[in-house]
Design a protein around this motif. Structure first.
Motif, PDB file in Angstrom:
ATOM      1  N   ALA A   9       0.965  -1.166   0.178  1.00 47.56           N
ATOM      2  CA  ALA A   9       0.020   0.022   0.044  1.00 47.56           C
ATOM      3  C   ALA A   9       0.808   1.213   0.085  1.00 47.56           C
ATOM      4  CB  ALA A   9      -0.893   0.046   1.220  1.00 47.56           C
ATOM      5  N   ALA A  10       1.712   1.192   0.853  1.00 51.84           N
ATOM      6  CA  ALA A  10       2.931   2.456   0.867  1.00 51.84           C
ATOM      7  C   ALA A  10       3.761   2.626  -0.147  1.00 51.84           C
ATOM      8  CB  ALA A  10       3.980   2.084   1.937  1.00 51.84           C
ATOM      9  N   GLY A 211     -10.038  -8.041   1.092  1.00 45.01           N
ATOM     10  CA  GLY A 211      -9.049  -7.584   2.247  1.00 45.01           C
ATOM     11  C   GLY A 211      -7.656  -7.645   1.925  1.00 45.01           C
ATOM     12  N   GLY A 212      -7.448  -7.910   0.774  1.00 47.34           N
ATOM     13  CA  GLY A 212      -6.041  -8.029   0.188  1.00 47.34           C
ATOM     14  C   GLY A 212      -6.168  -7.528  -1.181  1.00 47.34           C
ATOM     15  N   PRO A 213      -5.040  -7.207  -1.837  1.00 46.94           N
ATOM     16  CA  PRO A 213      -4.711  -6.648  -3.204  1.00 46.94           C
ATOM     17  C   PRO A 213      -5.147  -7.550  -4.326  1.00 46.94           C
ATOM     18  CG  PRO A 213      -2.602  -7.290  -2.232  1.00 46.94           C
ATOM     19  CD  PRO A 213      -3.628  -7.586  -1.169  1.00 46.94           C
ATOM     20  N   GLN A 239      -7.188  -0.875  -4.395  1.00 49.12           N
ATOM     21  CA  GLN A 239      -7.065  -2.433  -4.261  1.00 49.12           C
ATOM     22  C   GLN A 239      -6.422  -2.870  -5.499  1.00 49.12           C
ATOM     23  OE1 GLN A 239     -10.840  -4.397  -3.473  1.00 49.12           O
ATOM     24  NE2 GLN A 239      -9.768  -6.006  -2.676  1.00 49.12           N
ATOM     25  N   LEU A 240      -6.720  -2.568  -6.839  1.00 49.84           N
ATOM     26  CA  LEU A 240      -6.335  -3.188  -7.920  1.00 49.84           C
ATOM     27  C   LEU A 240      -4.791  -2.850  -8.081  1.00 49.84           C
ATOM     28  CD1 LEU A 240      -9.136  -2.586 -10.284  1.00 49.84           C
ATOM     29  CD2 LEU A 240      -8.557  -4.573  -8.528  1.00 49.84           C
ATOM     30  N   LEU A 272      -6.359   4.624 -10.534  1.00 50.09           N
ATOM     31  CA  LEU A 272      -6.936   3.644  -9.629  1.00 50.09           C
ATOM     32  C   LEU A 272      -6.615   3.778  -8.387  1.00 50.09           C
ATOM     33  CD1 LEU A 272      -6.173   0.558 -11.946  1.00 50.09           C
ATOM     34  CD2 LEU A 272      -8.238   1.415 -11.602  1.00 50.09           C
ATOM     35  N   SER A 273      -5.505   4.727  -8.075  1.00 47.37           N
ATOM     36  CA  SER A 273      -5.164   4.815  -6.735  1.00 47.37           C
ATOM     37  C   SER A 273      -6.005   5.703  -5.961  1.00 47.37           C
ATOM     38  CB  SER A 273      -3.721   5.445  -6.559  1.00 47.37           C
ATOM     39  OG  SER A 273      -3.676   6.659  -7.344  1.00 47.37           O
ATOM     40  N   VAL A 274      -7.028   6.548  -6.604  1.00 48.08           N
ATOM     41  CA  VAL A 274      -7.812   7.647  -6.076  1.00 48.08           C
ATOM     42  C   VAL A 274      -9.332   7.418  -5.988  1.00 48.08           C
ATOM     43  CG1 VAL A 274      -5.850   9.194  -6.285  1.00 48.08           C
ATOM     44  CG2 VAL A 274      -7.560   9.014  -7.924  1.00 48.08           C
ATOM     45  N   ILE A 275      -9.603   6.235  -7.011  1.00 48.65           N
ATOM     46  CA  ILE A 275     -11.126   6.435  -6.925  1.00 48.65           C
ATOM     47  C   ILE A 275     -11.656   4.953  -6.534  1.00 48.65           C
ATOM     48  CG2 ILE A 275     -11.166   7.748  -9.279  1.00 48.65           C
ATOM     49  CD1 ILE A 275     -11.610   5.283 -10.546  1.00 48.65           C
TER      50      ILE A 275
END
Length: 275
Positions: A9-10, A211-213, A239-240, A272-275
């Motif tokens: 995630a980071a 609950g995971g990628p 998540q993607l 994809l990181s913001v929607i």
């Protein structure tokens, strides 16, 4: 070490939601004017390491290294170490799956203290999800991740993955069992068990409770459209993790061109990181 889910995630937040493949297919080596030998393989990987050093995740396709025997594995070990040394998360695309002591040996190789062990590895659950327990346990103990194949884009896969059992497709059962592991291991954070969901899968299974990628291969020349990925399988924002290989690699062998191709793909999926 921080758990894999949190590290991923980071990395995505800092470097963007893209997984770049190192797929040294013989045709690509020839296109780059490299010999189809261990030396050519090493040169190919050195170029990829330099070009991809600023990105979040890189995925070497293990099969193309295995083809050269021990010399290929030596190149893979060096490639994994070099990428990790510059802060890139490495996902070994090995798709291992077996039972009992054999699975435990694979777990040691790919998620233990072996030189082959990367930040995460892909796995096949089609000998039963429970057969992956040694790998899942080894990954948890070493703060690594596992991406379990749930639904692939190849037409042959659907005969198994879309079969139903107890009212759910087999691919959905895989995802649901991965979700159980994540809830148990990291109830308050991103889990270390992800799934693989092809970008062109028809009627994708539901990943909203995973609950995971979710690793999404098949973007680019394989038909997956970056602009069509949002919400795939009910995925939550962030998540993607789209994966692209040949779409970028065909821009080589110039490092600048290769990096530019990777950046163009990152720009295409950055939403994809913001929607």
């Amino acid at each position: 070490m921080t758990g894999f889910g949190a590290r991923l995630a980071a990395a995505k937040l800092e470097r963007g939601p893209l997984c770049l493949g190192i797929d040294p297919h013989p045709e690509l080596l020839r296109a780059w004017d490299l010999p189809v030998t261990p030396d050519g393989l090493a040169a190919f990987c050195d170029t990829c390491i330099e070009a991809f050093s600023g990105f979040a995740v890189v995925k070497p396709q293990v099969a193309f290294f295995e083809a050269y025997g021990s010399a290929g594995y030596a190149v893979l070990e060096r490639t994994i170490a070099a990428l990790r040394s510059v802060g890139v998360l490495v996902l070994a695309d090995a798709k291992r799956g077996d039972i009992g002591s054999t699975m435990a040996a694979y777990a040691t190789a790919w998620a233990g203290d072996s030189p082959l062990a990367a930040d995460a590895v892909t796995a096949s659950p089609y000998l039963g999800f429970g057969s992956l327990r040694p790998l899942l346990e080894a990954a948890a103990a070493h703060d690594r991740g596992v991406f379990v194949v749930a639904a692939s884009s190849n037409p042959e896969g659907s005969t198994v993955q879309r079969a139903t059992f107890d009212g759910r497709t087999v691919s959905q059962l895989v995802i649901d069992q991965a979700a159980v592991v994540n809830r148990s291991a990291t109830p308050n954070g991103p889990g270390y068990v992800g799934v693989v969901l092809g970008a062109t899968v028809f009627e994708p299974p539901d990943v909203s409770a995973l609950g995971g990628p979710v690793l999404v291969p098949g973007v680019g020349v394989q038909g997956g459209r970056p602009e069509a990925l949002a919400g795939l399988g009910g995925a939550a924002p962030g998540q993607l993790l789209p994966a692209v290989g040949r779409e970028v690699l065909r821009a080589g062998p110039d490092v600048t061109d290769l990096r530019a191709g990777a950046q163009r793909m990152l720009d295409a999926v950055s939403y994809l990181s913001v929607i």
